[in-house]
Design a protein around this motif. Structure first.
Motif, PDB file in Angstrom:
ATOM      1  N   ALA A  71       0.829  -1.199   0.000  1.00 35.97           N
ATOM      2  CA  ALA A  71       0.000   0.000   0.000  1.00 35.97           C
ATOM      3  C   ALA A  71       0.865   1.250   0.000  1.00 35.97           C
ATOM      4  O   ALA A  71       0.530   2.261  -0.618  1.00 35.97           O
ATOM      5  N   SER A  72       2.005   1.170   0.706  1.00 35.00           N
ATOM      6  CA  SER A  72       2.914   2.304   0.769  1.00 35.00           C
ATOM      7  C   SER A  72       3.450   2.654  -0.611  1.00 35.00           C
ATOM      8  O   SER A  72       3.591   3.830  -0.971  1.00 35.00           O
ATOM      9  N   GLU A  73       3.763   1.646  -1.403  1.00 34.40           N
ATOM     10  CA  GLU A  73       4.301   1.880  -2.739  1.00 34.40           C
ATOM     11  C   GLU A  73       3.293   2.599  -3.629  1.00 34.40           C
ATOM     12  O   GLU A  73       3.658   3.375  -4.506  1.00 34.40           O
ATOM     13  N   MET A  74       2.013   2.368  -3.359  1.00 36.35           N
ATOM     14  CA  MET A  74       0.973   2.967  -4.180  1.00 36.35           C
ATOM     15  C   MET A  74       0.556   4.348  -3.679  1.00 36.35           C
ATOM     16  O   MET A  74       0.254   5.236  -4.465  1.00 36.35           O
ATOM     17  N   SER A  75       0.555   4.527  -2.340  1.00 38.96           N
ATOM     18  CA  SER A  75       0.006   5.765  -1.793  1.00 38.96           C
ATOM     19  C   SER A  75       1.022   6.625  -1.068  1.00 38.96           C
ATOM     20  O   SER A  75       0.733   7.773  -0.723  1.00 38.96           O
ATOM     21  N   ASP A  95       0.525  10.733  11.702  1.00 39.70           N
ATOM     22  CA  ASP A  95      -0.552  10.079  12.444  1.00 39.70           C
ATOM     23  C   ASP A  95      -1.910  10.669  12.059  1.00 39.70           C
ATOM     24  O   ASP A  95      -2.872   9.946  11.762  1.00 39.70           O
ATOM     25  N   MET A  96      -1.989  11.997  12.081  1.00 38.56           N
ATOM     26  CA  MET A  96      -3.257  12.656  11.813  1.00 38.56           C
ATOM     27  C   MET A  96      -3.700  12.455  10.363  1.00 38.56           C
ATOM     28  O   MET A  96      -4.897  12.312  10.086  1.00 38.56           O
ATOM     29  N   ASN A 105      -7.630  10.403   6.826  1.00 42.21           N
ATOM     30  CA  ASN A 105      -7.786  10.125   5.391  1.00 42.21           C
ATOM     31  C   ASN A 105      -7.766   8.658   4.989  1.00 42.21           C
ATOM     32  O   ASN A 105      -8.032   8.354   3.822  1.00 42.21           O
ATOM     33  N   LYS A 106      -7.468   7.758   5.899  1.00 42.83           N
ATOM     34  CA  LYS A 106      -7.416   6.340   5.571  1.00 42.83           C
ATOM     35  C   LYS A 106      -8.563   5.593   6.260  1.00 42.83           C
ATOM     36  O   LYS A 106      -8.679   5.631   7.478  1.00 42.83           O
ATOM     37  N   TYR A 163      -8.143   3.352   9.363  1.00 43.93           N
ATOM     38  CA  TYR A 163      -7.809   3.939  10.664  1.00 43.93           C
ATOM     39  C   TYR A 163      -8.863   4.937  11.134  1.00 43.93           C
ATOM     40  O   TYR A 163      -8.668   5.637  12.121  1.00 43.93           O
ATOM     41  N   SER A 164      -9.995   4.990  10.439  1.00 46.19           N
ATOM     42  CA  SER A 164     -11.053   5.928  10.789  1.00 46.19           C
ATOM     43  C   SER A 164     -11.679   5.618  12.148  1.00 46.19           C
ATOM     44  O   SER A 164     -12.344   6.475  12.733  1.00 46.19           O
ATOM     45  N   ILE A 165     -11.445   4.417  12.668  1.00 41.30           N
ATOM     46  CA  ILE A 165     -11.958   4.048  13.981  1.00 41.30           C
ATOM     47  C   ILE A 165     -11.401   4.965  15.071  1.00 41.30           C
ATOM     48  O   ILE A 165     -11.982   5.106  16.143  1.00 41.30           O
ATOM     49  N   LEU A 166     -10.277   5.642  14.776  1.00 40.93           N
ATOM     50  CA  LEU A 166      -9.645   6.520  15.757  1.00 40.93           C
ATOM     51  C   LEU A 166     -10.124   7.966  15.659  1.00 40.93           C
ATOM     52  O   LEU A 166      -9.745   8.794  16.490  1.00 40.93           O
ATOM     53  N   LYS A 167     -10.961   8.291  14.681  1.00 41.43           N
ATOM     54  CA  LYS A 167     -11.368   9.680  14.460  1.00 41.43           C
ATOM     55  C   LYS A 167     -12.046  10.300  15.667  1.00 41.43           C
ATOM     56  O   LYS A 167     -11.793  11.458  16.009  1.00 41.43           O
ATOM     57  N   GLU A 168     -12.907   9.541  16.323  1.00 47.26           N
ATOM     58  CA  GLU A 168     -13.653  10.116  17.450  1.00 47.26           C
ATOM     59  C   GLU A 168     -12.763  10.406  18.652  1.00 47.26           C
ATOM     60  O   GLU A 168     -13.171  11.122  19.568  1.00 47.26           O
TER      61      GLU A 168
END
Length: 248
Positions: free
Chosen positions: A62-66, A102-103, A108-109, A112-117
């Motif tokens: 994923a890193s290679e692509m994004s 981190d932010m 944006n991913k 990892y959106s489970i950490l948004k709140e």
């Protein structure tokens, strides 16, 4: 050179290879997750998914692509201990730079959106903070006290390493992990299990230790955890209370 501890723990089922310090792999992740569940940790299923993706190299692809790799130490701690962290207040805005990656991941991913709140709690606990007038070592303790941050668990503790920020009078949490008290867990032949992700792109890791002194000693022997000449040495905290310093 990082000290590799060789304390062993038996799988709760009594079968399979004994758990030992090192990378969390597809072969031992179920044993680790069983211990986390027994300790009352949250989001263990999501953690297991993160581990398997990391172990399979999916994050590297994923890193290679994004241009982005995967979770880091702070994201891992907030995932696992987030539901156990209680607080009275948080910093509303974050204008620092140390949590930039981190932010970006949290905002944006999707994975990892489970950490948004918990974004504001995240930056309050780990982001830049003013160095205490009572000394560098008091900084994180005072930050936790100011915001009423507490870990409501008798099994899980948050280990934080505070570093002096470069070229500014501030401190930040450069590394963090979860310490599980295993003294009442029959499946583990060690007092404590330390769970961490050292950095983006690295594997998730576990270290079995007998006490806090052994943990601090292990962290002290990592060559990357150093301070600039004239800066205070990094300080290690357990739930906001100082337990040691990373001295050579």
């Amino acid at each position: 050179m990082v000290l590799v501890l060789t304390a062993l723990a038996a799988c709760s089922s009594g079968k399979g290879k004994p758990l030992e310090s090192g990378d969390i792999t597809k072969e031992n992740v179920s044993q680790v997750c069983e211990i986390l569940n027994e300790a009352g940790i949250s989001n263990v299923d999501v953690f297991e998914k993160w581990v398997k993706e990391s172990a399979s190299g999916a994050s590297e692809k994923a890193s290679e692509m994004s241009g982005f790799t995967d979770a880091d130490c702070r994201m891992t701690v907030m995932l696992l201990a987030g539901e156990l962290i209680k607080y009275d207040s948080v910093e509303e805005d974050y204008n620092g730079t140390y949590l930039m990656f981190d932010m970006d991941a949290i905002e944006n991913k999707d994975e990892y959106s489970i950490l948004k709140e918990k974004k504001q709690l995240f930056t309050t606990m780990f982001g830049e903070m003013a160095i205490s007038k009572n000394g560098f070592a008091e900084t994180l303790h005072e930050n936790w006290s100011k915001h009423g941050i507490k870990i409501e668990s008798n099994k899980c503790s948050v280990i934080s390493i505070l570093f002096k920020a470069y070229e500014e009078e501030a401190a930040f949490v450069g590394h963090t992990g979860i310490l599980i008290d295993c003294r009442d867990i029959e499946s583990v032949d060690s007092n404590f299990l330390f769970v961490e992700k050292i950095s983006f792109g690295d594997r998730f890791k576990i270290t079995l230790v007998q006490d806090e002194n052994e943990l601090v000693k292990m962290l002290s022997e990592r060559p990357d955890y150093t301070s600039e000449e004239g800066d205070p040495v990094p300080v290690v905290y357990k739930n906001g209370e100082r337990i040691g310093e990373l001295k050579r």
